[in-house]
Design a protein around this motif. Structure first.
Motif, PDB file in Angstrom:
ATOM      1  N   ASP A   1      -9.483   6.291  -7.750  1.00  0.00           N
ATOM      2  CA  ASP A   1      -9.346   7.511  -8.556  1.00  0.00           C
ATOM      3  C   ASP A   1      -8.676   7.223  -9.899  1.00  0.00           C
ATOM      4  OD1 ASP A   1     -10.530   9.001  -6.569  1.00  0.00           O
ATOM      5  OD2 ASP A   1      -8.634   9.772  -5.744  1.00  0.00           O
ATOM      6  N   LEU A   2      -7.755   6.262  -9.901  1.00  0.00           N
ATOM      7  CA  LEU A   2      -7.022   5.922 -11.125  1.00  0.00           C
ATOM      8  C   LEU A   2      -7.765   4.917 -12.003  1.00  0.00           C
ATOM      9  CD1 LEU A   2      -3.407   5.601  -9.635  1.00  0.00           C
ATOM     10  CD2 LEU A   2      -4.313   7.487 -11.010  1.00  0.00           C
ATOM     11  N   GLY A   3      -8.890   4.410 -11.508  1.00  0.00           N
ATOM     12  CA  GLY A   3      -9.663   3.439 -12.285  1.00  0.00           C
ATOM     13  C   GLY A   3      -9.131   2.023 -12.214  1.00  0.00           C
ATOM     14  N   LEU A   4      -8.367   1.720 -11.166  1.00  0.00           N
ATOM     15  CA  LEU A   4      -7.851   0.367 -10.974  1.00  0.00           C
ATOM     16  C   LEU A   4      -8.802  -0.436 -10.086  1.00  0.00           C
ATOM     17  CD1 LEU A   4      -4.092   1.167 -10.225  1.00  0.00           C
ATOM     18  CD2 LEU A   4      -4.980   0.075 -12.290  1.00  0.00           C
ATOM     19  N   GLY A   5      -9.090  -1.677 -10.481  1.00  0.00           N
ATOM     20  CA  GLY A   5      -9.835  -2.560  -9.604  1.00  0.00           C
ATOM     21  C   GLY A   5      -8.972  -2.979  -8.425  1.00  0.00           C
ATOM     22  N   ILE A   6      -9.618  -3.291  -7.297  1.00  0.00           N
ATOM     23  CA  ILE A   6      -8.881  -3.603  -6.079  1.00  0.00           C
ATOM     24  C   ILE A   6      -9.202  -5.010  -5.597  1.00  0.00           C
ATOM     25  CG2 ILE A   6      -8.425  -2.944  -3.685  1.00  0.00           C
ATOM     26  CD1 ILE A   6      -9.416  -0.126  -4.424  1.00  0.00           C
ATOM     27  N   ASN A   7      -8.158  -5.833  -5.496  1.00  0.00           N
ATOM     28  CA  ASN A   7      -8.202  -7.126  -4.832  1.00  0.00           C
ATOM     29  C   ASN A   7      -7.318  -7.039  -3.588  1.00  0.00           C
ATOM     30  OD1 ASN A   7      -9.662  -7.963  -7.071  1.00  0.00           O
ATOM     31  ND2 ASN A   7      -7.941  -9.045  -8.009  1.00  0.00           N
TER      32      ASN A   7
ATOM     33  N   PRO B   1     -12.923   0.928   0.182  1.00  0.00           N
ATOM     34  CA  PRO B   1     -13.997   1.191  -0.776  1.00  0.00           C
ATOM     35  C   PRO B   1     -13.795   0.425  -2.085  1.00  0.00           C
ATOM     36  CG  PRO B   1     -12.489   3.071  -0.644  1.00  0.00           C
ATOM     37  CD  PRO B   1     -12.090   2.116   0.438  1.00  0.00           C
ATOM     38  N   ASN B   2     -14.880  -0.187  -2.534  1.00  0.00           N
ATOM     39  CA  ASN B   2     -14.889  -0.901  -3.821  1.00  0.00           C
ATOM     40  C   ASN B   2     -13.904  -2.060  -3.860  1.00  0.00           C
ATOM     41  OD1 ASN B   2     -16.843   0.926  -4.908  1.00  0.00           O
ATOM     42  ND2 ASN B   2     -15.204   2.393  -5.289  1.00  0.00           N
TER      43      ASN B   2
ATOM     44  N   LYS C   1      -5.821  -0.946  15.120  1.00  0.00           N
ATOM     45  CA  LYS C   1      -6.689  -0.815  13.947  1.00  0.00           C
ATOM     46  C   LYS C   1      -6.225   0.287  13.000  1.00  0.00           C
ATOM     47  CE  LYS C   1     -10.784  -2.806  16.101  1.00  0.00           C
ATOM     48  NZ  LYS C   1     -12.217  -2.625  16.441  1.00  0.00           N
ATOM     49  N   GLY C   2      -5.316   1.127  13.473  1.00  0.00           N
ATOM     50  CA  GLY C   2      -4.753   2.151  12.605  1.00  0.00           C
ATOM     51  C   GLY C   2      -3.911   1.587  11.485  1.00  0.00           C
ATOM     52  N   GLY C   3      -3.580   0.297  11.580  1.00  0.00           N
ATOM     53  CA  GLY C   3      -2.818  -0.332  10.504  1.00  0.00           C
ATOM     54  C   GLY C   3      -3.573  -0.387   9.191  1.00  0.00           C
ATOM     55  N   ILE C   4      -4.866  -0.100   9.225  1.00  0.00           N
ATOM     56  CA  ILE C   4      -5.667  -0.095   8.000  1.00  0.00           C
ATOM     57  C   ILE C   4      -5.447   1.183   7.193  1.00  0.00           C
ATOM     58  CG2 ILE C   4      -7.695   1.048   8.999  1.00  0.00           C
ATOM     59  CD1 ILE C   4      -7.833  -1.921   6.546  1.00  0.00           C
ATOM     60  N   LEU C   5      -4.953   2.252   7.810  1.00  0.00           N
ATOM     61  CA  LEU C   5      -4.929   3.560   7.165  1.00  0.00           C
ATOM     62  C   LEU C   5      -4.155   3.599   5.847  1.00  0.00           C
ATOM     63  CD1 LEU C   5      -4.656   5.893  10.304  1.00  0.00           C
ATOM     64  CD2 LEU C   5      -6.682   5.322   8.937  1.00  0.00           C
ATOM     65  N   PRO C   6      -2.959   2.994   5.754  1.00  0.00           N
ATOM     66  CA  PRO C   6      -2.276   3.011   4.450  1.00  0.00           C
ATOM     67  C   PRO C   6      -3.083   2.316   3.358  1.00  0.00           C
ATOM     68  CG  PRO C   6      -0.760   2.381   6.196  1.00  0.00           C
ATOM     69  CD  PRO C   6      -2.133   2.361   6.797  1.00  0.00           C
ATOM     70  N   TYR C   7      -3.859   1.314   3.733  1.00  0.00           N
ATOM     71  CA  TYR C   7      -4.676   0.580   2.764  1.00  0.00           C
ATOM     72  C   TYR C   7      -5.879   1.404   2.323  1.00  0.00           C
ATOM     73  CZ  TYR C   7      -1.757  -3.336   4.068  1.00  0.00           C
ATOM     74  OH  TYR C   7      -0.670  -4.141   4.281  1.00  0.00           O
ATOM     75  N   VAL C   8      -6.420   2.196   3.234  1.00  0.00           N
ATOM     76  CA  VAL C   8      -7.518   3.091   2.872  1.00  0.00           C
ATOM     77  C   VAL C   8      -7.033   4.121   1.854  1.00  0.00           C
ATOM     78  CG1 VAL C   8      -9.127   4.830   3.720  1.00  0.00           C
ATOM     79  CG2 VAL C   8      -8.681   2.769   5.077  1.00  0.00           C
ATOM     80  N   GLU C   9      -5.883   4.723   2.137  1.00  0.00           N
ATOM     81  CA  GLU C   9      -5.341   5.722   1.214  1.00  0.00           C
ATOM     82  C   GLU C   9      -4.988   5.091  -0.135  1.00  0.00           C
ATOM     83  OE1 GLU C   9      -5.228   9.050   1.748  1.00  0.00           O
ATOM     84  OE2 GLU C   9      -6.400   8.449   3.509  1.00  0.00           O
TER      85      GLU C   9
ATOM     86  N   PRO D   1       0.817  -1.214   0.000  1.00  0.00           N
ATOM     87  CA  PRO D   1       0.000   0.000   0.000  1.00  0.00           C
ATOM     88  C   PRO D   1       0.853   1.268   0.000  1.00  0.00           C
ATOM     89  CG  PRO D   1       0.087  -0.901   2.207  1.00  0.00           C
ATOM     90  CD  PRO D   1       0.814  -1.885   1.317  1.00  0.00           C
ATOM     91  N   ILE D   2       1.607   1.418  -1.072  1.00  0.00           N
ATOM     92  CA  ILE D   2       2.497   2.566  -1.252  1.00  0.00           C
ATOM     93  C   ILE D   2       2.003   3.326  -2.481  1.00  0.00           C
ATOM     94  CG2 ILE D   2       4.867   3.291  -1.728  1.00  0.00           C
ATOM     95  CD1 ILE D   2       5.775   0.648  -0.403  1.00  0.00           C
TER      96      ILE D   2
END
Length: 237
Positions: free
Chosen positions: A181-187, A205-206, A166-174, A134-135
């Protein structure tokens, strides 16, 4: 609803430990789909210590949901994927002999190589996902490569969650916001389990698909395969 693709590598590991065909990998794939699983994932490695290349071929007519083949796109792997034509190929930068995946792609340094591989699979109507940390820079690089989707490498999240952070989720949210925004699907995949999957799903999201193997099969030893598949499906609604 986020789709559940079940990685059956551990079934192959158990089979190979004894020799013969118990447990029957093909029957397990059929059963998982019958129980409601929406995909089957395999990750063959060059030494074939669990999934064999022939397994990939044998599964092709068995998998009527989504068929996802993961691996490092070396020549033999590319040839196998082009022969099997799965729904999706997930590119993972595994070192030879690695026990399990340990990092996502550097999509900037490997841009030229990944672009060539992605285009080859897409020409053959195979959806492509690239395993990434998640970079944000790496997700932007994945977009430049031309992949259809990214798979977020979730080991760091799972570790932090197990510690109560639970803050470990934050990089994944961003990362997911940028991917959207870039139109990439997320797995997503790696160390996701019944303990953390619902929290992860609710915050990304998504999220299109998760690939879960080690935890799901381990949980099934105690709770039963059909029960565990449906427990995941309920948490992913």
């Amino acid at each position: 609803m986020t789709k559940l693709s079940v990685n059956i590598n551990k079934i192959a590991t158990l089979r190979n430990a004894r020799g013969g065909n118990v447990p029957n990998l093909l029957q397990v794939a059929k059963d998982i789909q019958q129980f409601g699983g929406q995909g089957i994932t395999i990750h063959p490695r060059p030494d074939e210590r669990h999934i064999r290349y022939q397994d990939a071929r044998d599964l092709k007519p068995i998998v009527y949901t989504e068929y996802n083949i993961e691996g490092n796109p070396q020549h033999n792997f590319i040839d196998l994927v082009l022969e099997c034509k799965p729904t999706q190929v997930t590119l993972v930068p595994d070192a030879i002999g690695a026990i399990t995946s340990s990092a996502g792609w550097d999509t900037v340094s490997h841009k030229s190589y990944l672009t060539e591989v992605v285009q080859e699979f897409q020409r053959n109507d195979i959806r492509v996902s690239i395993f990434v940390d998640p970079i944000l820079k790496m997700i932007e690089g994945a977009k430049e490569v031309g992949t259809d989707r990214i798979e977020l490498y979730t080991e760091a999240f799972a570790h932090q969650y197990s510690l109560g952070n639970k803050g470990g989720i934050l990089p994944y949210v961003e990362a997911s916001k940028l991917a959207n925004d870039l139109g990439l699907g997320i797995n997503a995949g790696h160390d996701l389990s019944l303990d953390n999957i619902q929290f992860f799903k609710q915050n990304i999201p998504n999220l299109l698909e998760v690939s879960i193997g080690h935890a799901l099969i381990s949980e099934a030893i105690y709770l039963g395969l059909e029960n565990v598949v449906n427990m995941y499906l309920n948490k992913l609604k």
